[in-house]
Write a protein that holds these residues in place. Structure first.
Motif, mmCIF file in Angstrom:
data_model
loop_
_atom_site.group_PDB
_atom_site.id
_atom_site.type_symbol
_atom_site.label_atom_id
_atom_site.label_comp_id
_atom_site.label_asym_id
_atom_site.label_seq_id
_atom_site.Cartn_x
_atom_site.Cartn_y
_atom_site.Cartn_z
ATOM 1 N N UNK A 1 0.857 -1.180 0.000
ATOM 2 C CA UNK A 1 0.000 0.000 0.000
ATOM 3 C C UNK A 1 0.895 1.233 0.000
ATOM 4 N N UNK A 2 0.770 2.027 -1.035
ATOM 5 C CA UNK A 2 1.615 3.210 -1.170
ATOM 6 C C UNK A 2 0.829 4.461 -0.767
ATOM 7 N N UNK A 3 1.361 5.211 0.183
ATOM 8 C CA UNK A 3 0.730 6.433 0.644
ATOM 9 C C UNK A 3 1.725 7.575 0.552
ATOM 10 N N UNK B 1 9.717 23.284 5.486
ATOM 11 C CA UNK B 1 9.622 23.173 4.031
ATOM 12 C C UNK B 1 8.606 22.092 3.687
ATOM 13 N N UNK B 2 7.924 22.281 2.577
ATOM 14 C CA UNK B 2 6.958 21.277 2.131
ATOM 15 C C UNK B 2 7.720 20.069 1.599
ATOM 16 N N UNK B 3 7.279 18.863 1.981
ATOM 17 C CA UNK B 3 7.898 17.641 1.470
ATOM 18 C C UNK B 3 6.835 16.554 1.436
ATOM 19 N N UNK B 4 7.178 15.386 0.919
ATOM 20 C CA UNK B 4 6.242 14.265 0.867
ATOM 21 C C UNK B 4 6.983 12.996 1.244
ATOM 22 N N UNK B 5 6.292 12.106 1.948
ATOM 23 C CA UNK B 5 6.850 10.823 2.347
ATOM 24 C C UNK B 5 6.076 9.718 1.627
ATOM 25 N N UNK B 6 6.797 8.749 1.114
ATOM 26 C CA UNK B 6 6.147 7.579 0.523
ATOM 27 C C UNK B 6 6.284 6.438 1.524
ATOM 28 N N UNK B 7 5.149 5.984 2.039
ATOM 29 C CA UNK B 7 5.159 4.979 3.093
ATOM 30 C C UNK B 7 4.600 3.672 2.551
ATOM 31 N N UNK C 1 -4.564 12.362 4.405
ATOM 32 C CA UNK C 1 -3.251 12.067 3.833
ATOM 33 C C UNK C 1 -2.183 13.066 4.306
ATOM 34 N N UNK C 2 -2.092 13.216 5.602
ATOM 35 C CA UNK C 2 -1.034 14.047 6.163
ATOM 36 C C UNK C 2 -0.661 13.518 7.538
ATOM 37 N N UNK C 3 0.495 13.932 8.020
ATOM 38 C CA UNK C 3 0.901 13.512 9.357
ATOM 39 C C UNK C 3 0.126 14.296 10.406
ATOM 40 N N UNK C 4 -0.017 13.692 11.574
ATOM 41 C CA UNK C 4 -0.681 14.386 12.678
ATOM 42 C C UNK C 4 0.104 15.630 13.088
ATOM 43 N N UNK C 5 1.416 15.559 12.899
ATOM 44 C CA UNK C 5 2.259 16.695 13.234
ATOM 45 C C UNK C 5 1.925 17.901 12.348
ATOM 46 N N UNK C 6 1.736 17.648 11.063
ATOM 47 C CA UNK C 6 1.385 18.737 10.158
ATOM 48 C C UNK C 6 -0.006 19.265 10.470
ATOM 49 N N UNK C 7 -0.939 18.362 10.797
ATOM 50 C CA UNK C 7 -2.288 18.792 11.152
ATOM 51 C C UNK C 7 -2.237 19.739 12.361
#
Length: 302
Positions: free
Chosen positions: A13-15, A25-31, A57-63
């Protein structure tokens, strides 16, 4: 469901997750995650990630970061910074506000402050805890009935000993009706502002009797006249000295303004009352009868 009976499907499963780093800075993680199949009931489920909000589709930290920013920054600024849609920002902010609103606890402070704020073209009543330097409520309007409804809803309102406010009559009438035993104090800022306004009116009246050049000369010290004497620079004092030598009546008006402000420097009520009495007597002796010689009755010095 027993973990021992779970078998792994060969499925990845790719997220793509947005993540707020320390440098913001804005970034993206592929999990990479797995789907699981329960051997007993046939249910399919995926790995759980406690640090992620899979719905948005975001981390709780970013939220959490967006929640805090939504209280201090316009949504469009957050959109540009984190490359999110306005709709996403609005949903996060509104959910956060609802959560905080559900946790709001009403209470009655010992010293209640009542003021107003201009928001989006309307004036709203603002209530503060003076001792704690805390804004704890903002009402949709500032009319008398709105204030009465709120004061009536406060628990343990007998805890309120003092209410500070400006000269807006509906505030005073609402407090008289709901909290008849409390002391009402007109706060220092509004009283001193009123005194400055009187000085400004006196300056304008004086200018009407002068030539254009003389008017320009007096108006050049307009801001200096509104300043406190202790805050004046040497050059400002020198400039005022020259103006006072030509217009001694302006010096008299400025001195009265400063002497009134100094009442608030008193350390106890008795000293303040004595100083106010002396100031009031001086006003009556030096200001023409057509000029206001006392403050309105509702003003209290405390």
């Amino acid at each position: 469901m027993q973990m021992s009976v779970i078998i792994f499907l060969l499925f990845r499963l790719k997220l793509k997750q947005r993540y707020a780093l320390n440098n913001e800075h804005y970034t993206a993680l592929k999990i990479r995650g797995h789907k699981h199949l329960c051997k007993d009931c046939g249910s399919i489920f995926v790995d759980r990630f406690n640090t992620l909000d899979l719905c948005s589709k975001m981390t709780n930290r970013l939220r959490c970061k967006i929640q805090q920013l939504s209280l201090t920054k316009p949504f469009k600024h957050i959109v540009r910074e984190y490359k999110l849609s306005v709709t996403t920002i609005e949903k996060i902010a509104l959910a956060y506000i609802r959560e905080k609103d559900s946790q709001h606890i009403m209470y009655s402070p010992e010293v209640l402050g009542i003021d107003e704020a201009h928001l989006k073209g309307s004036i709203r009543c603002v209530l503060t805890d003076i001792n704690e330097h805390l804004l704890f409520e903002m009402l949709p309007k500032r009319d008398k009935q709105t204030v009465i409804n709120y004061l009536d809803s406060l628990p343990d309102s007998n805890n309120i000993k003092i209410v500070t406010m400006d000269m807006y009559r509906p505030y005073r009438e609402a407090v008289y009706e709901c909290l008849p035993a409390v002391a009402i104090v007109i706060d220092r800022f509004h009283v001193v502002k009123l005194i400055n306004d009187v000085l400004s009116d006196y300056r304008k009246t004086l200018c009407k009797q002068l030539s254009a050049a003389e008017k320009k000369e007096i108006n050049s010290v307009q801001k200096v006249l509104n300043a406190n004497r202790k805050d004046l620079t040497a050059n400002q004092n020198k400039k005022l000295g020259y103006i006072y030598s030509k217009y001694p009546e302006l010096k008299m008006a400025y001195d009265l303004k400063e002497e009134f402000r100094e009442i608030y420097e008193c350390t106890n009520r008795r000293a303040a009352v004595l100083k106010y009495t002396k100031w009031s007597r001086k006003v009556k002796q030096n200001v023409p009868a057509k000029q206001p010689t006392t403050l309105p009755n509702e003003h209290q010095i405390d």
